[in-house]
Design a protein around this motif. Structure first.
Motif, PDB file in Angstrom:
ATOM      1  N   LYS A   1       0.837  -1.206   0.000  1.00 21.76           N
ATOM      2  CA  LYS A   1       0.000   0.000   0.000  1.00 21.76           C
ATOM      3  C   LYS A   1       0.871   1.254   0.000  1.00 21.76           C
ATOM      4  O   LYS A   1       0.622   2.211  -0.749  1.00 21.76           O
ATOM      5  CB  LYS A   1      -0.934  -0.028   1.216  1.00 21.76           C
ATOM      6  CG  LYS A   1      -1.785   1.218   1.419  1.00 21.76           C
ATOM      7  CD  LYS A   1      -1.210   2.162   2.469  1.00 21.76           C
ATOM      8  CE  LYS A   1      -1.146   1.559   3.851  1.00 21.76           C
ATOM      9  NZ  LYS A   1      -0.645   2.531   4.858  1.00 21.76           N
ATOM     10  N   ASP A   2       1.927   1.249   0.796  1.00 19.87           N
ATOM     11  CA  ASP A   2       2.810   2.417   0.871  1.00 19.87           C
ATOM     12  C   ASP A   2       3.597   2.608  -0.423  1.00 19.87           C
ATOM     13  O   ASP A   2       3.843   3.747  -0.854  1.00 19.87           O
ATOM     14  CB  ASP A   2       3.762   2.287   2.056  1.00 19.87           C
ATOM     15  CG  ASP A   2       3.040   2.365   3.394  1.00 19.87           C
ATOM     16  OD1 ASP A   2       1.843   2.714   3.404  1.00 19.87           O
ATOM     17  OD2 ASP A   2       3.669   2.076   4.427  1.00 19.87           O
ATOM     18  N   MET A   3       4.012   1.507  -1.061  1.00 17.14           N
ATOM     19  CA  MET A   3       4.691   1.626  -2.355  1.00 17.14           C
ATOM     20  C   MET A   3       3.746   2.241  -3.378  1.00 17.14           C
ATOM     21  O   MET A   3       4.141   3.126  -4.157  1.00 17.14           O
ATOM     22  CB  MET A   3       5.162   0.250  -2.847  1.00 17.14           C
ATOM     23  CG  MET A   3       6.195  -0.447  -1.974  1.00 17.14           C
ATOM     24  SD  MET A   3       7.742   0.444  -1.719  1.00 17.14           S
ATOM     25  CE  MET A   3       8.459   0.418  -3.354  1.00 17.14           C
ATOM     26  N   ARG A   4       2.503   1.798  -3.373  1.00 13.91           N
ATOM     27  CA  ARG A   4       1.515   2.336  -4.310  1.00 13.91           C
ATOM     28  C   ARG A   4       1.313   3.830  -4.093  1.00 13.91           C
ATOM     29  O   ARG A   4       1.279   4.615  -5.053  1.00 13.91           O
ATOM     30  CB  ARG A   4       0.189   1.576  -4.135  1.00 13.91           C
ATOM     31  CG  ARG A   4      -0.980   2.171  -4.910  1.00 13.91           C
ATOM     32  CD  ARG A   4      -2.223   1.304  -4.782  1.00 13.91           C
ATOM     33  NE  ARG A   4      -2.648   1.085  -3.413  1.00 13.91           N
ATOM     34  CZ  ARG A   4      -3.350   1.965  -2.691  1.00 13.91           C
ATOM     35  NH1 ARG A   4      -3.685   3.134  -3.206  1.00 13.91           N
ATOM     36  NH2 ARG A   4      -3.726   1.671  -1.457  1.00 13.91           N
ATOM     37  N   LEU A   5       1.195   4.245  -2.834  1.00 13.45           N
ATOM     38  CA  LEU A   5       1.001   5.660  -2.538  1.00 13.45           C
ATOM     39  C   LEU A   5       2.234   6.484  -2.900  1.00 13.45           C
ATOM     40  O   LEU A   5       2.123   7.622  -3.375  1.00 13.45           O
ATOM     41  CB  LEU A   5       0.652   5.837  -1.059  1.00 13.45           C
ATOM     42  CG  LEU A   5      -0.680   5.234  -0.592  1.00 13.45           C
ATOM     43  CD1 LEU A   5      -0.836   5.400   0.914  1.00 13.45           C
ATOM     44  CD2 LEU A   5      -1.867   5.862  -1.320  1.00 13.45           C
ATOM     45  N   ALA A   6       3.418   5.922  -2.678  1.00 15.50           N
ATOM     46  CA  ALA A   6       4.653   6.626  -3.035  1.00 15.50           C
ATOM     47  C   ALA A   6       4.757   6.801  -4.549  1.00 15.50           C
ATOM     48  O   ALA A   6       5.178   7.858  -5.039  1.00 15.50           O
ATOM     49  CB  ALA A   6       5.867   5.865  -2.505  1.00 15.50           C
ATOM     50  N   LEU A   7       4.377   5.768  -5.302  1.00 18.66           N
ATOM     51  CA  LEU A   7       4.404   5.877  -6.759  1.00 18.66           C
ATOM     52  C   LEU A   7       3.409   6.922  -7.251  1.00 18.66           C
ATOM     53  O   LEU A   7       3.679   7.649  -8.217  1.00 18.66           O
ATOM     54  CB  LEU A   7       4.111   4.510  -7.393  1.00 18.66           C
ATOM     55  CG  LEU A   7       5.256   3.497  -7.264  1.00 18.66           C
ATOM     56  CD1 LEU A   7       4.772   2.104  -7.614  1.00 18.66           C
ATOM     57  CD2 LEU A   7       6.429   3.897  -8.167  1.00 18.66           C
ATOM     58  N   ALA A   8       2.254   7.016  -6.580  1.00 18.52           N
ATOM     59  CA  ALA A   8       1.279   8.052  -6.936  1.00 18.52           C
ATOM     60  C   ALA A   8       1.859   9.445  -6.679  1.00 18.52           C
ATOM     61  O   ALA A   8       1.647  10.376  -7.466  1.00 18.52           O
ATOM     62  CB  ALA A   8      -0.012   7.849  -6.145  1.00 18.52           C
ATOM     63  N   LEU A   9       2.615   9.577  -5.583  1.00 20.10           N
ATOM     64  CA  LEU A   9       3.282  10.851  -5.298  1.00 20.10           C
ATOM     65  C   LEU A   9       4.311  11.161  -6.388  1.00 20.10           C
ATOM     66  O   LEU A   9       4.465  12.316  -6.809  1.00 20.10           O
ATOM     67  CB  LEU A   9       3.950  10.790  -3.919  1.00 20.10           C
ATOM     68  CG  LEU A   9       4.640  12.060  -3.417  1.00 20.10           C
ATOM     69  CD1 LEU A   9       3.651  13.211  -3.290  1.00 20.10           C
ATOM     70  CD2 LEU A   9       5.330  11.791  -2.071  1.00 20.10           C
ATOM     71  N   GLY A  10       5.006  10.136  -6.851  1.00 15.09           N
ATOM     72  CA  GLY A  10       5.937  10.314  -7.961  1.00 15.09           C
ATOM     73  C   GLY A  10       5.220  10.773  -9.219  1.00 15.09           C
ATOM     74  O   GLY A  10       5.705  11.651  -9.947  1.00 15.09           O
ATOM     75  N   ASP A  11       4.046  10.187  -9.492  1.00 14.38           N
ATOM     76  CA  ASP A  11       3.263  10.597 -10.655  1.00 14.38           C
ATOM     77  C   ASP A  11       2.888  12.079 -10.564  1.00 14.38           C
ATOM     78  O   ASP A  11       2.955  12.815 -11.556  1.00 14.38           O
ATOM     79  CB  ASP A  11       1.985   9.753 -10.763  1.00 14.38           C
ATOM     80  CG  ASP A  11       2.266   8.335 -11.219  1.00 14.38           C
ATOM     81  OD1 ASP A  11       3.382   8.073 -11.709  1.00 14.38           O
ATOM     82  OD2 ASP A  11       1.363   7.485 -11.083  1.00 14.38           O
ATOM     83  N   GLU A  12       2.484  12.504  -9.365  1.00 11.31           N
ATOM     84  CA  GLU A  12       2.089  13.904  -9.166  1.00 11.31           C
ATOM     85  C   GLU A  12       3.241  14.852  -9.498  1.00 11.31           C
ATOM     86  O   GLU A  12       3.028  15.976  -9.956  1.00 11.31           O
ATOM     87  CB  GLU A  12       1.657  14.138  -7.717  1.00 11.31           C
ATOM     88  CG  GLU A  12       0.338  13.511  -7.330  1.00 11.31           C
ATOM     89  CD  GLU A  12       0.066  13.677  -5.847  1.00 11.31           C
ATOM     90  OE1 GLU A  12       0.571  14.667  -5.258  1.00 11.31           O
ATOM     91  OE2 GLU A  12      -0.636  12.828  -5.274  1.00 11.31           O
ATOM     92  N   ASN A  13       4.463  14.380  -9.262  1.00 12.67           N
ATOM     93  CA  ASN A  13       5.643  15.218  -9.473  1.00 12.67           C
ATOM     94  C   ASN A  13       6.389  14.879 -10.766  1.00 12.67           C
ATOM     95  O   ASN A  13       7.513  15.336 -10.966  1.00 12.67           O
ATOM     96  CB  ASN A  13       6.585  15.089  -8.269  1.00 12.67           C
ATOM     97  CG  ASN A  13       6.021  15.738  -7.014  1.00 12.67           C
ATOM     98  OD1 ASN A  13       6.062  16.952  -6.877  1.00 12.67           O
ATOM     99  ND2 ASN A  13       5.466  14.935  -6.115  1.00 12.67           N
TER     100      ASN A  13
END
Length: 292
Positions: free
Chosen positions: A239-251
Motif C-alpha cells: 500500500k505504501d509503495m503504491r502511494l509513493a508511486l502516486a506521489l511520484g506521478d504527481e511530481n
C-alpha cells in the motif's frame, strides 16, 4: 495531555497505547474489533464503543489506522470523530496515508473548530514496543508542542515538518526506500543461495561493509529460514509503495526501482503473503529463481 484517546489497536497502535499507559497517561481506547481492547483494559485503559465516544471523553485523541480508507472512515463515518470534535479538542493521526487523505481529514477537523496534526511514524513492531519510533509530524505547531510528552513516550525522535501533507510525504519516501531495499536484499539472498554460497556468510559480509543496516541484520536470519512473523505486514508495505508511486506521478518523477519493487510486493499478495511480514517478499524472488 494526561488523558488521551487512542483509535486503532493493530500491531503498531496496541504497542503505542501500551507505552502511554505504562508512562502514566490515562487512555481511552477504541478498535473496530472491540475484543482487541481487552489487553489494554487489563493495563488500566478504558474502552469506548465508537470513535465519537472517545473524542467526546478526551480532549486529545490519537489514531493509528491501517490505510487511507480506514483513516477517512473513522473520521467521516457514522459515529466518527467529526461527530464530537469541537473547539478545544485535538486529533492526531499517526496512520500512514497520502497527503490528500491527510489534508481532507485536516479540513474536516478544522471545520468543526478542532486542531489537527498528522504524525506518521517510521518503525515497525519492535520499535513501537520499545518506544523507539521516529515521528514525522506536520500541521498545527502548537498541538505538536503539546503532544511532545506523548511523542517522547512513543518515539525516540520527533520532527516537525511544516504544513499538513509533509509528514505523509516524508513517510512515503522513507517506506519507498525501505521497500526497494528489501527487494534488492531478497534477490541477493536468493542469488547467493542459487550460486552455491552460504546466505548466512552473505549476512556477515554485509554487516561489515558500507551497506550494513539494522533491517538486514534483523530480518536476514528469519528470511533464510523462510520465517516471516509480521512486524510490518506485506500488504501495508505494498500500500505504501503504491502511494509513493502516486506521489511520484504527481511530481512527474520516474521511479523504475520503486515500481519494480511494488510489482514484487503485489506478487507476494497474490501468493497469499499479505498478512506475513513484508520481508516475505523474499518468497517472490525464491519463486522466480525456482522457475529458471
Amino acid at each position: 495531555m494526561e488523558e488521551v484517546g487512542f483509535l486503532g489497536l493493530g500491531i503498531m497502535g496496541k504497542a503505542m497505547a501500551i507505552n502511554l499507559l505504562r508512562h502514566g497517561f490515562k487512555v481511552t481506547v477504541w478498535n473496530r474489533t472491540l475484543s482487541k481492547c481487552n489487553e489494554l483494559v487489563e493495563l488500566g485503559a478504558s474502552i469506548a464503543e465508537t470513535p465519537a465516544a472517545v473524542v467526546k471523553k478526551c480532549n486529545s485523541t490519537f489514531a493509528m489506522l491501517s490505510d487511507p480508507a480506514a483513516a477517512l472512515s473513522v473520521v467521516f463515518g457514522k459515529d466518527g470523530v467529526l461527530e464530537e470534535i469541537c473547539k478545544g479538542k485535538s486529533y492526531i493521526d499517526m496512520s500512514t496515508v497520502d497527503a490528500e487523505t491527510s489534508s481532507r481529514i485536516s479540513e474536516g477537523i478544522a471545520s468543526k473548530g478542532g486542531h489537527f496534526l498528522e504524525a506518521p511514524v517510521s518503525g515497525s513492531k519492535k520499535p513501537a514496543e520499545d518506544g523507539q519510533l521516529v515521528i514525522l509530524a506536520a500541521g498545527d505547531k502548537g498541538l505538536y508542542e503539546e503532544a511532545l510528552p506523548a511523542f517522547d513516550v512513543m518515539g525516540k525522535k520527533s520532527f516537525f515538518l511544516g504544513q499538513v501533507g509533509n509528514g505523509a510525504k516524508m513517510k512515503l519516501v522513507v517506506n519507498m526506500i525501505m521497500g526497494s531495499m528489501m527487494n534488492a536484499f531478497s534477490e541477493g539472498l536468493s542469488l547467493a543461495d542459487k550460486s552455491g554460497l552460504n546466505p548466512q556468510t552473505l549476512l556477515d559480509v554485509l554487516d561489515l561493509g558500507a551497506i550494513a543496516n539494522p533491517m538486514f541484520k534483523m530480518k536476514g536470519p528469519s528470511m533464510i529460514e523462510s520465517n516471516y512473523p509480521p512486524a510490518f505486514p506485506l500488504k501495508h508495505q505494498q500500500k505504501d509503495m503504491r502511494l509513493a508511486l502516486a506521489l511520484g506521478d504527481e511530481n512527474a518523477l520516474s521511479m523504475p526501482v520503486a515500481a519494480a519493487a511494488n510489482e514484487a510486493f503485489k506478487k507476494g499478495r497474490s501468493m497469499g503473503l499479505g498478512d506475513a511480514d513484508f520481508s516475505a517478499v523474499h518468497e517472490v524472488s525464491k519463486d522466480s529463481s525456482s522457475k529458471n
